[in-house]
Design a protein around this motif. Structure first.
Motif, mmCIF file in Angstrom:
data_model
loop_
_atom_site.group_PDB
_atom_site.id
_atom_site.type_symbol
_atom_site.label_atom_id
_atom_site.label_comp_id
_atom_site.label_asym_id
_atom_site.label_seq_id
_atom_site.Cartn_x
_atom_site.Cartn_y
_atom_site.Cartn_z
ATOM 1 N N GLY A 82 -2.058 -1.002 -13.017
ATOM 2 C CA GLY A 82 -1.397 -2.183 -13.551
ATOM 3 C C GLY A 82 -0.768 -3.096 -12.518
ATOM 4 N N PHE A 83 -1.290 -3.059 -11.276
ATOM 5 C CA PHE A 83 -0.780 -3.923 -10.209
ATOM 6 C C PHE A 83 -1.898 -4.834 -9.703
ATOM 7 N N PRO A 84 -1.569 -5.904 -8.984
ATOM 8 C CA PRO A 84 -2.611 -6.682 -8.298
ATOM 9 C C PRO A 84 -3.177 -5.855 -7.143
ATOM 10 N N ASN A 85 -4.388 -6.185 -6.697
ATOM 11 C CA ASN A 85 -4.905 -5.485 -5.527
ATOM 12 C C ASN A 85 -4.398 -6.146 -4.253
ATOM 13 N N SER A 86 -4.695 -5.549 -3.116
ATOM 14 C CA SER A 86 -4.116 -6.010 -1.848
ATOM 15 C C SER A 86 -4.590 -7.406 -1.470
ATOM 16 N N TYR A 87 -5.814 -7.781 -1.877
ATOM 17 C CA TYR A 87 -6.306 -9.130 -1.606
ATOM 18 C C TYR A 87 -5.403 -10.177 -2.266
ATOM 19 N N VAL A 88 -4.946 -9.881 -3.471
ATOM 20 C CA VAL A 88 -4.073 -10.810 -4.191
ATOM 21 C C VAL A 88 -2.774 -11.021 -3.415
ATOM 22 N N TYR A 89 -2.218 -9.945 -2.856
ATOM 23 C CA TYR A 89 -0.989 -10.079 -2.069
ATOM 24 C C TYR A 89 -1.220 -10.930 -0.824
ATOM 25 N N VAL A 90 -2.391 -10.813 -0.213
ATOM 26 C CA VAL A 90 -2.713 -11.648 0.952
ATOM 27 C C VAL A 90 -2.701 -13.122 0.557
ATOM 28 N N LYS A 121 0.829 -1.201 0.000
ATOM 29 C CA LYS A 121 0.000 0.000 0.000
ATOM 30 C C LYS A 121 0.869 1.259 0.000
ATOM 31 N N MET A 122 1.850 1.308 0.881
ATOM 32 C CA MET A 122 2.697 2.496 0.988
ATOM 33 C C MET A 122 3.608 2.658 -0.225
ATOM 34 N N ARG A 123 3.984 1.548 -0.862
ATOM 35 C CA ARG A 123 4.821 1.629 -2.062
ATOM 36 C C ARG A 123 3.987 1.809 -3.325
ATOM 37 N N LYS A 124 2.658 1.865 -3.155
ATOM 38 C CA LYS A 124 1.719 2.128 -4.258
ATOM 39 C C LYS A 124 1.803 1.069 -5.359
ATOM 40 N N ILE A 125 1.867 -0.199 -4.952
ATOM 41 C CA ILE A 125 1.904 -1.294 -5.915
ATOM 42 C C ILE A 125 0.724 -2.239 -5.701
ATOM 43 N N THR A 129 0.304 -5.751 -15.103
ATOM 44 C CA THR A 129 0.917 -5.548 -16.411
ATOM 45 C C THR A 129 2.399 -5.913 -16.362
ATOM 46 N N VAL A 130 3.056 -5.894 -17.527
ATOM 47 C CA VAL A 130 4.493 -6.156 -17.575
ATOM 48 C C VAL A 130 5.247 -5.128 -16.738
ATOM 49 N N ALA A 131 4.887 -3.860 -16.914
ATOM 50 C CA ALA A 131 5.541 -2.796 -16.138
ATOM 51 C C ALA A 131 5.269 -2.965 -14.658
ATOM 52 N N GLY A 132 4.034 -3.331 -14.312
ATOM 53 C CA GLY A 132 3.687 -3.530 -12.910
ATOM 54 C C GLY A 132 4.494 -4.638 -12.271
ATOM 55 N N ALA A 133 4.665 -5.760 -12.989
ATOM 56 C CA ALA A 133 5.435 -6.887 -12.453
ATOM 57 C C ALA A 133 6.882 -6.497 -12.205
ATOM 58 N N LYS A 134 7.470 -5.745 -13.124
ATOM 59 C CA LYS A 134 8.861 -5.318 -12.959
ATOM 60 C C LYS A 134 9.011 -4.399 -11.755
ATOM 61 N N ILE A 135 8.055 -3.500 -11.571
ATOM 62 C CA ILE A 135 8.113 -2.564 -10.442
ATOM 63 C C ILE A 135 7.951 -3.307 -9.125
ATOM 64 N N ILE A 136 7.069 -4.309 -9.091
ATOM 65 C CA ILE A 136 6.900 -5.126 -7.885
ATOM 66 C C ILE A 136 8.231 -5.769 -7.499
ATOM 67 N N ASN A 137 8.894 -6.390 -8.463
ATOM 68 C CA ASN A 137 10.204 -7.000 -8.199
ATOM 69 C C ASN A 137 11.195 -5.974 -7.677
ATOM 70 N N GLN A 138 11.226 -4.788 -8.273
ATOM 71 C CA GLN A 138 12.175 -3.748 -7.873
ATOM 72 C C GLN A 138 11.902 -3.254 -6.460
ATOM 73 N N GLU A 139 10.623 -3.021 -6.156
ATOM 74 C CA GLU A 139 10.264 -2.507 -4.829
ATOM 75 C C GLU A 139 10.633 -3.514 -3.744
ATOM 76 N N PHE A 140 10.340 -4.780 -3.971
ATOM 77 C CA PHE A 140 10.654 -5.782 -2.970
ATOM 78 C C PHE A 140 12.167 -6.011 -2.860
ATOM 79 N N PHE A 141 12.878 -5.928 -3.971
ATOM 80 C CA PHE A 141 14.332 -6.096 -3.916
ATOM 81 C C PHE A 141 14.966 -4.957 -3.115
ATOM 82 N N ASN A 142 14.546 -3.719 -3.389
ATOM 83 C CA ASN A 142 15.082 -2.574 -2.639
ATOM 84 C C ASN A 142 14.789 -2.709 -1.154
#
Length: 388
Positions: free
Chosen positions: A191-199, A181-185, A340-353
């Motif tokens: 183009g991101f999954p919603n928070s339920y998907v992350y749960v 939520k705080m990282r806006k992903i 989306t493709v861009a969303g998936a890449k950003i998710i990986n980047q945010e979690f890696f950082n």
């Protein structure tokens, strides 16, 4: 990663988490249910579901409420709550969707009855789950209200069952949900999954990525040990809105881990299915490993389901989806289709950082509120799902 982060997350839950006993929710439900007493047929009531029902929502999240009739079928509404000659919305005929008519009429009825206290923001009655949003003037709270959304109530019950198994699960999922939520992903329109998907993905990590697993797969426990609980849901042939909602609600975690929870009924203690928990990792350690796992593209892109360790059956309509995660009850529904493709890449980047920072930080807040250095896409997609 310092063990003080675990205490910090506990304090964060105490400070931010909202649940069905929140005074704002109780106040609104009281007004709503009193209003519903006048509707025919009798028996209409409002229920909290989603994140607020199991304590993973925060005080500024939208609260999900389902209005349904406990004396009528949960699959369809037999007749509109309010008889109204007008069955159109924004010029479109919705008369063939009883739940849409109910939602439309209920929204206007509430606005008329409580116009000094609330205003209604009409969302969409053409959605697969018709709903509308209510915002209080008196309290800083927003509520999404749907009608006869029984399958989402069952999804909530399943997540609640998992939360009851081990006391590490709630702080783990709450921290994960706050992070995205705080990282806006967690915004589908971007183009991101919603928070339920992350749960749901978080539960997948705990049962299939962790070795040994933290929790069992409640859809497949009988593959490991026989189920002896005569009232277990896995033995039920019940279907809700056409979907098989059977799973094991009989699990009793053996006392190998200090984190197991024992708040079971006497029936389950006598006949429940024992499951041995050998994983003693702390919430801190699990979060660190989860953030590392989320930073791999395969964790995002490979099709998954929490119903089985095996990949789900890929549906034809998923062929253009970047991310595929099967729904817990509807195997044809990809709950992560918005990614989306861009969303998936950003998710990986945010979690890696965050993973890099977590290894050297003693504060989870520093991870949540770190400067945003990754550009996020502007909303371009139509919202498809509303669960959280």
């Amino acid at each position: 990663m310092s063990s003080s982060i675990e205490k910090e997350i506990d304090l964060m839950i105490e400070r931010l988490a909202v649940n069905p006993n929140d005074y704002r929710v109780v106040h609104f439900l009281g007004q709503l249910n009193h209003h519903l007493l006048s509707y025919k047929p009798e028996g209409w009531s409002g229920f909290v579901y989603g994140s607020a029902a199991h304590g993973l929502a925060t005080k500024n999240d939208t609260i999900d409420i389902c209005v349904t009739n406990i004396h009528a079928s949960l699959t369809t509404a037999e007749q509109p709550i309010i008889v109204n000659d007008t069955v159109t919305f924004e010029g479109k005929d919705i008369s063939n969707n009883t739940d849409a008519v109910n939602a439309r009429n209920l929204s206007f009825s509430l606005l008329s009855a409580f116009k000094k206290d609330i205003y209604c923001i009409i969302k969409s009655f053409q959605a697969s789950i018709p709903f509308f949003t209510v915002k209080y003037y008196q309290f800083p709270i927003k509520l999404d209200i749907s009608v006869n959304n029984a399958i989402d109530i069952e999804r909530t019950n399943l997540v609640t069952e998992y939360l009851s198994l081990d006391k590490r699960i709630k702080p783990f999922l709450f921290a994960l949900k706050q992070f995205v939520k705080m990282r806006k992903i967690d915004n589908e329109t971007n183009g991101f999954p919603n928070s339920y998907v992350y749960v749901i993905i978080g539960l997948y990590f705990l049962m299939f990525v962790q070795n040994p697993p933290i929790i069992p797969c409640l859809h497949a426990m009988s593959d490991e040990t026989p189920c002896n609980y005569p009232l277990c849901r896995s033995k039920s042939n019940e279907k809700v809105q056409g979907y098989d909602v059977a799973y094991h609600d009989c699990a009793i975690i053996d006392r190998i881990s200090e984190y197991t929870i024992f708040e079971r009924s006497s029936g389950k203690n006598l006949y429940g299915t024992p499951w041995i928990s050998k994983n003693k990792k702390s919430t801190d350690a699990l979060l660190l490993e989860a953030f590392k796992w989320f930073s791999y593209s395969s964790s995002i892109l490979e099709p998954k389901s929490i119903n089985s360790k095996k990949p789900p059956v890929i549906q034809p309509e998923w062929k253009h989806n970047v991310m595929a995660f099967a729904d817990v009850f509807d195997p044809t529904l990809n709950i992560a289709a918005s990614c989306t493709v861009a969303g998936a890449k950003i998710i990986n980047q945010e979690f890696f950082n965050a993973y890099i920072k977590l290894q050297e930080s003693d504060s989870f807040d520093k991870i949540l509120y770190a400067p945003d250095t990754i550009l996020k896409p502007i909303a371009v997609k139509q919202r498809k799902y509303t669960r959280n």
